[in-house]
Design a protein around this motif. Structure first.
Motif, PDB file in Angstrom:
ATOM      1  N   ALA A 114      -5.692 -17.129  -1.155  1.00 48.41           N
ATOM      2  CA  ALA A 114      -5.265 -16.441  -1.896  1.00 48.41           C
ATOM      3  C   ALA A 114      -4.160 -15.293  -1.787  1.00 48.41           C
ATOM      4  O   ALA A 114      -2.896 -15.500  -2.687  1.00 48.41           O
ATOM      5  N   SER A 115      -3.352 -14.993  -0.679  1.00 51.05           N
ATOM      6  CA  SER A 115      -1.991 -15.242   0.022  1.00 51.05           C
ATOM      7  C   SER A 115      -1.279 -16.046   0.083  1.00 51.05           C
ATOM      8  O   SER A 115      -0.271 -15.571  -0.407  1.00 51.05           O
ATOM      9  N   GLN A 116      -1.796 -17.288  -0.498  1.00 47.72           N
ATOM     10  CA  GLN A 116      -0.104 -18.172  -0.693  1.00 47.72           C
ATOM     11  C   GLN A 116      -0.352 -18.027  -1.828  1.00 47.72           C
ATOM     12  O   GLN A 116       0.890 -18.009  -2.932  1.00 47.72           O
ATOM     13  N   LEU A 117      -1.141 -17.384  -3.244  1.00 47.18           N
ATOM     14  CA  LEU A 117      -0.849 -17.863  -4.409  1.00 47.18           C
ATOM     15  C   LEU A 117       0.162 -16.028  -4.458  1.00 47.18           C
ATOM     16  O   LEU A 117       0.900 -15.950  -5.222  1.00 47.18           O
ATOM     17  N   LYS A 118      -0.482 -14.495  -3.356  1.00 49.27           N
ATOM     18  CA  LYS A 118       1.129 -13.761  -3.439  1.00 49.27           C
ATOM     19  C   LYS A 118       2.015 -14.289  -2.915  1.00 49.27           C
ATOM     20  O   LYS A 118       3.235 -13.283  -4.025  1.00 49.27           O
ATOM     21  N   SER A 119       2.442 -15.016  -2.394  1.00 51.33           N
ATOM     22  CA  SER A 119       3.732 -15.765  -1.837  1.00 51.33           C
ATOM     23  C   SER A 119       4.231 -16.529  -2.867  1.00 51.33           C
ATOM     24  O   SER A 119       5.430 -15.936  -3.312  1.00 51.33           O
ATOM     25  N   ILE A 120       3.345 -17.105  -3.505  1.00 50.46           N
ATOM     26  CA  ILE A 120       4.464 -17.762  -5.051  1.00 50.46           C
ATOM     27  C   ILE A 120       4.445 -16.667  -5.852  1.00 50.46           C
ATOM     28  O   ILE A 120       5.665 -17.176  -6.513  1.00 50.46           O
ATOM     29  N   GLY A 121       3.957 -16.248  -6.323  1.00 51.90           N
ATOM     30  CA  GLY A 121       3.366 -15.072  -7.389  1.00 51.90           C
ATOM     31  C   GLY A 121       5.162 -14.006  -7.445  1.00 51.90           C
ATOM     32  O   GLY A 121       6.002 -13.793  -8.132  1.00 51.90           O
ATOM     33  N   ASN A 122       5.520 -14.079  -6.399  1.00 50.45           N
ATOM     34  CA  ASN A 122       6.478 -12.897  -5.610  1.00 50.45           C
ATOM     35  C   ASN A 122       7.961 -13.709  -6.254  1.00 50.45           C
ATOM     36  O   ASN A 122       8.695 -12.936  -6.436  1.00 50.45           O
ATOM     37  N   LEU A 123       8.096 -15.315  -5.979  1.00 44.94           N
ATOM     38  CA  LEU A 123       9.277 -15.659  -6.787  1.00 44.94           C
ATOM     39  C   LEU A 123       9.074 -16.284  -8.204  1.00 44.94           C
ATOM     40  O   LEU A 123      10.317 -16.538  -8.469  1.00 44.94           O
ATOM     41  N   LEU A 124       8.613 -15.728  -8.502  1.00 42.78           N
ATOM     42  CA  LEU A 124       8.397 -16.303  -9.928  1.00 42.78           C
ATOM     43  C   LEU A 124       8.390 -15.572 -11.206  1.00 42.78           C
ATOM     44  O   LEU A 124       8.924 -15.882 -11.634  1.00 42.78           O
ATOM     45  N   ILE A 125       6.732 -13.879 -10.520  1.00 44.98           N
ATOM     46  CA  ILE A 125       6.946 -13.325 -11.557  1.00 44.98           C
ATOM     47  C   ILE A 125       7.600 -12.200 -11.254  1.00 44.98           C
ATOM     48  O   ILE A 125       7.255 -11.719 -10.421  1.00 44.98           O
ATOM     49  N   ASP A 126       7.896 -11.129 -11.980  1.00 44.99           N
ATOM     50  CA  ASP A 126       8.038  -9.409 -11.571  1.00 44.99           C
ATOM     51  C   ASP A 126       7.882  -8.802 -13.048  1.00 44.99           C
ATOM     52  O   ASP A 126       8.348  -8.818 -13.667  1.00 44.99           O
ATOM     53  N   ILE A 127       6.703  -8.091 -12.448  1.00 44.24           N
ATOM     54  CA  ILE A 127       6.002  -7.025 -13.759  1.00 44.24           C
ATOM     55  C   ILE A 127       6.451  -5.557 -13.453  1.00 44.24           C
ATOM     56  O   ILE A 127       6.648  -5.158 -12.250  1.00 44.24           O
ATOM     57  N   HIS A 128       6.923  -5.274 -14.702  1.00 43.85           N
ATOM     58  CA  HIS A 128       7.413  -3.246 -14.744  1.00 43.85           C
ATOM     59  C   HIS A 128       6.231  -2.903 -15.296  1.00 43.85           C
ATOM     60  O   HIS A 128       6.110  -3.642 -16.260  1.00 43.85           O
ATOM     61  N   GLY A 129       5.877  -2.195 -14.874  1.00 42.44           N
ATOM     62  CA  GLY A 129       4.434  -1.573 -15.152  1.00 42.44           C
ATOM     63  C   GLY A 129       5.046   0.055 -16.328  1.00 42.44           C
ATOM     64  O   GLY A 129       6.142   0.228 -15.928  1.00 42.44           O
ATOM     65  N   GLN A 130       4.376   0.073 -17.052  1.00 42.79           N
ATOM     66  CA  GLN A 130       4.622   1.809 -17.764  1.00 42.79           C
ATOM     67  C   GLN A 130       4.124   2.559 -17.061  1.00 42.79           C
ATOM     68  O   GLN A 130       5.253   3.905 -17.348  1.00 42.79           O
ATOM     69  N   HIS A 131       3.712   2.949 -15.531  1.00 43.95           N
ATOM     70  CA  HIS A 131       3.926   3.769 -14.814  1.00 43.95           C
ATOM     71  C   HIS A 131       4.776   4.036 -14.146  1.00 43.95           C
ATOM     72  O   HIS A 131       4.980   4.246 -12.909  1.00 43.95           O
ATOM     73  N   GLU A 132       5.377   3.107 -13.125  1.00 44.42           N
ATOM     74  CA  GLU A 132       6.570   2.722 -12.232  1.00 44.42           C
ATOM     75  C   GLU A 132       7.769   3.532 -12.582  1.00 44.42           C
ATOM     76  O   GLU A 132       8.128   4.570 -11.376  1.00 44.42           O
ATOM     77  N   HIS A 133       7.536   4.764 -13.554  1.00 41.96           N
ATOM     78  CA  HIS A 133       9.195   5.686 -13.500  1.00 41.96           C
ATOM     79  C   HIS A 133       8.390   6.369 -12.063  1.00 41.96           C
ATOM     80  O   HIS A 133       9.105   7.423 -11.477  1.00 41.96           O
ATOM     81  N   GLN A 134       7.054   6.937 -12.469  1.00 37.32           N
ATOM     82  CA  GLN A 134       6.483   7.552 -10.992  1.00 37.32           C
ATOM     83  C   GLN A 134       6.911   7.215 -10.114  1.00 37.32           C
ATOM     84  O   GLN A 134       7.392   7.705  -8.816  1.00 37.32           O
ATOM     85  N   SER A 135       6.720   6.297  -9.582  1.00 35.17           N
ATOM     86  CA  SER A 135       7.462   5.411  -7.941  1.00 35.17           C
ATOM     87  C   SER A 135       8.821   6.063  -7.886  1.00 35.17           C
ATOM     88  O   SER A 135       9.628   5.930  -6.860  1.00 35.17           O
ATOM     89  N   LEU A 136      10.018   6.101  -8.557  1.00 34.54           N
ATOM     90  CA  LEU A 136      11.317   6.181  -8.557  1.00 34.54           C
ATOM     91  C   LEU A 136      11.782   7.390  -7.923  1.00 34.54           C
ATOM     92  O   LEU A 136      12.080   7.854  -7.301  1.00 34.54           O
ATOM     93  N   LEU A 137      10.295   8.048  -7.874  1.00 35.11           N
ATOM     94  CA  LEU A 137      10.693   9.847  -7.138  1.00 35.11           C
ATOM     95  C   LEU A 137      10.708   9.231  -5.656  1.00 35.11           C
ATOM     96  O   LEU A 137      10.715  10.002  -5.202  1.00 35.11           O
ATOM     97  N   SER A 138       9.811   8.210  -5.346  1.00 34.33           N
ATOM     98  CA  SER A 138      10.033   7.693  -3.645  1.00 34.33           C
ATOM     99  C   SER A 138      11.410   7.546  -3.617  1.00 34.33           C
ATOM    100  O   SER A 138      11.877   6.482  -3.649  1.00 34.33           O
ATOM    101  N   GLY A 139      11.943   7.631  -2.096  1.00 32.44           N
ATOM    102  CA  GLY A 139      13.086   7.417  -1.793  1.00 32.44           C
ATOM    103  C   GLY A 139      12.615   5.773  -1.323  1.00 32.44           C
ATOM    104  O   GLY A 139      13.364   5.342  -0.992  1.00 32.44           O
ATOM    105  N   HIS A 140      11.560   5.793  -0.757  1.00 25.20           N
ATOM    106  CA  HIS A 140      11.716   4.569  -0.292  1.00 25.20           C
ATOM    107  C   HIS A 140      11.509   3.264  -1.378  1.00 25.20           C
ATOM    108  O   HIS A 140      12.602   2.672  -1.618  1.00 25.20           O
ATOM    109  N   GLN A 141      11.074   3.423  -2.839  1.00 29.81           N
ATOM    110  CA  GLN A 141      10.937   2.812  -3.835  1.00 29.81           C
ATOM    111  C   GLN A 141      12.748   2.757  -3.990  1.00 29.81           C
ATOM    112  O   GLN A 141      12.930   1.195  -4.915  1.00 29.81           O
ATOM    113  N   GLN A 142      13.066   3.790  -4.164  1.00 31.69           N
ATOM    114  CA  GLN A 142      14.584   3.844  -4.282  1.00 31.69           C
ATOM    115  C   GLN A 142      15.608   2.264  -3.981  1.00 31.69           C
ATOM    116  O   GLN A 142      16.343   2.640  -4.235  1.00 31.69           O
TER     117      GLN A 142
END
Length: 556
Positions: A114-142
């Motif tokens: 399944a890890s290989q699905l994850k690897s190729i998935g990261n090359l195919l699709i980017d998902i922006h979630g409705q709660h993603e603005h919460q992670s924007l408060l993290s310096g790492h995410q910024q």
């Protein structure tokens, strides 16, 4: 590009196949109709954690597959070729999950982790979630978002590799210094042991040879006497030789009368010769044995010395040479460790210099991207109902080095004129934060290398004219990417090039989720539902029709 998603026995979905198009597609439906299930299904196909709770009730297995067109994605084709999973510019991902929780994964029909699905998935699709603005408060995410916008993977890799090299050398030095904590006591002990072996000076095979010689000298008298007795028994009067000679003489006297004894006669002659040779060897050995008490004493003393050294080191005497070699090697390594420390320190200085150079190049790229991102997000904020909004990406030097360089990032904003820029977490209300998040996501999506972007209700908390702008921006992104947006806003849904409607139906005490592409009349009806209350009036339908007409005429 995502072309097709097929789902069987997943949650409320019994059997569903969705075909996706280029451009901007919207997905709408009543709350609880199953919009999130589609994302769960896609997540499974892309390698997310499998959960047996997703398997439809009273079925043994859920099965999800996703088909992607790789015509414009040569780097994904290269990845598949490298993994020996290529299949003529297409990528077919499949995932099954049993009701017991067992999962299997496939790429182009070949079973894989399944890890290989994850690897190729990261090359195919980017998902922006409705709660993603919460992670924007993290310096790492910024920092992650800024790097995504800067699009400098080679600089990131360079910083990471130099950091790992520098860190590895530091760990090696720490280990070496730890070993040197009792350097002098170890050195003194090894030098003493080395001198002890040098004084004894054991030789290869010496112990075995001396042991044999000692045994021989210790029993010299017995050896001489036994040899003499043996010699007399063979060559003495009436000894074995005389007896064999007599037997030979007797047979020779009758051989002419009994030719059958010829073989026995030959054997006796051979035995006589062998007995005489043995007697000669015995006599020679007896003469070579010397009774020498002084030499025996010397051997005894040497064996005692070898035994004593072996006993001290808890080894057999035969292992003394190997032990001496080990001591000499340890002594050489310890004496050379001082030099190794100096060499390592020099290597560490160079590695740190290389890392700083890489981190500086990365930082310069970030500063350049930060200015561009700040302008784009500022424009986006102002378009999203904050006319005096300002956005800044502040970069400072971090107190500690890391694989991602020497920068720490802080997103700073102000929504009101005359107010200073402050950290995002301090100034943004929930609604403002949601709009700022959307502006950032749209800005980074424009430069993202991924061909398909999914926005999952990122427009929550937005309405009116602002929602109209959101729809326009989604449609604008759809001009050069495949955009899928799950939304509850008619103003956003009206801008889609394609509109998919998700509904939930009950048949024979069973609940099913259905998805269908809406035609123009269907879109008008769905937009009216999204805008209206419990009862949809003709006025609402007319409003929905006008909204769709205006949105579809937009060229932005």
């Amino acid at each position: 590009m995502l072309q097709e998603l097929s789902i069987q026995n997943l949650a409320l979905i019994e059997n569903l196949t969705l075909n996706f198009k280029n451009g901007f597609s919207t997905l709408t439906g009543e709350t609880g109709a199953g919009k999130s299930i589609l994302l769960d299904a896609l997540g499974l196909a892309l390698g997310e954690r499998a959960d047996s709770a997703l398997v439809r009730h009273n079925t043994a297995r859920a099965d999800v597959s996703a088909l992607f067109d790789l015509e414009q994605l040569p780097h994904v084709q290269d990845w598949l070729i490298e993994q020996e999973l290529d299949d003529d510019r297409q990528c077919y991902l499949r995932r099954t999950v049993t009701s017991e929780g067992r999962s299997k994964a496939y790429i182009n029909g070949r079973p894989i982790p399944a890890s290989q699905l994850k690897s190729i998935g990261n090359l195919l699709i980017d998902i922006h979630g409705q709660h993603e603005h919460q992670s924007l408060l993290s310096g790492h995410q910024q920092l992650t978002l800024l790097d995504a916008y800067a699009n400098h993977p080679k600089l990131l890799d360079s910083s990471k590799n130099y950091f790992k090299h520098w860190q590895g050398l530091k760990h090696k030095l720490d280990h070496l210094l730890s070993d040197q904590a009792d350097f002098h006591s170890k050195l003194e002990l090894l030098q003493f042991q080395h001198n002890e072996f040098e004084e004894t000076a054991p030789l290869p095979g010496e112990f075995a040879e001396l042991s044999e010689e000692q045994s021989k000298l210790s029993h010299a008298s017995e050896i001489k006497q036994a040899c003499q007795n043996a010699y007399e028994a063979i060559e003495g009067e009436r000894g074995a030789s005389d007896q064999l000679n007599q037997a030979i003489h007797e047979l020779e006297s009758i051989i002419d009368f009994s030719p059958a004894l010829e073989s026995s006669l030959k054997q006796l002659n051979s035995a006589l010769i062998e007995a005489q040779e043995a007697a000669s060897e015995i006599q020679s050995q007896a003469e070579s044995v010397e009774i020498d008490p002084l030499y025996l004493q010397t051997i005894d003393e040497r064996l005692t010395q070898l035994f004593g050294l072996a006993k001290k080191y808890h080894i057999d005497p035969e292992e003394l040479i190997e032990k001496q070699q080990q001591i000499e090697q340890s002594l050489q390594e310890l004496e050379a460790s001082d030099q190794s420390v100096d060499e390592l320190k020099t290597e560490i200085e160079q590695a740190w210099s290389d890392y700083q150079t890489a981190a500086k190049a990365l930082s310069q790229s970030r500063h350049k991207a930060a200015k561009k991102l700040a302008k784009i997000v500022t424009d986006g904020m102002q378009q999203l109902g904050m006319p005096n909004g300002q956005f800044e990406v502040r970069l400072d030097e971090s107190a500690t080095a890391s694989a991602t360089g020497l920068d720490k990032v802080e997103f700073r904003v102000t929504a009101n004129k005359g107010q200073p820029l402050q950290a995002l977490a301090k100034v943004a209300s929930g609604g403002e934060l949601s709009r700022i998040s959307l502006a950032i996501q749209v800005a980074t999506a424009e430069v993202a290398s991924l061909p398909t972007l999914i926005f999952d209700e990122v427009d929550v908390g937005i309405g009116g004219g602002i929602a109209e702008v959101v729809g326009q921006k989604m449609r604008q992104l759809g001009q050069h990417k495949q955009i899928l947006s799950i939304t509850h806003l008619a103003q956003v849904a009206s801008h889609g090039h394609c509109h998919l409607h998700i509904s939930k139906q009950t048949e024979a005490d069973q609940t099913f989720t259905h998805v269908m592409e809406l035609d123009e009349n269907g879109r008008i009806e769905e937009l009216a539902r999204m805008m209206g209350g419990l009862k949809i009036t003709e006025q609402t339908r007319n409003h929905a029709q006008e909204m769709l007409k205006v949105a579809q005429q937009k060229t932005t």
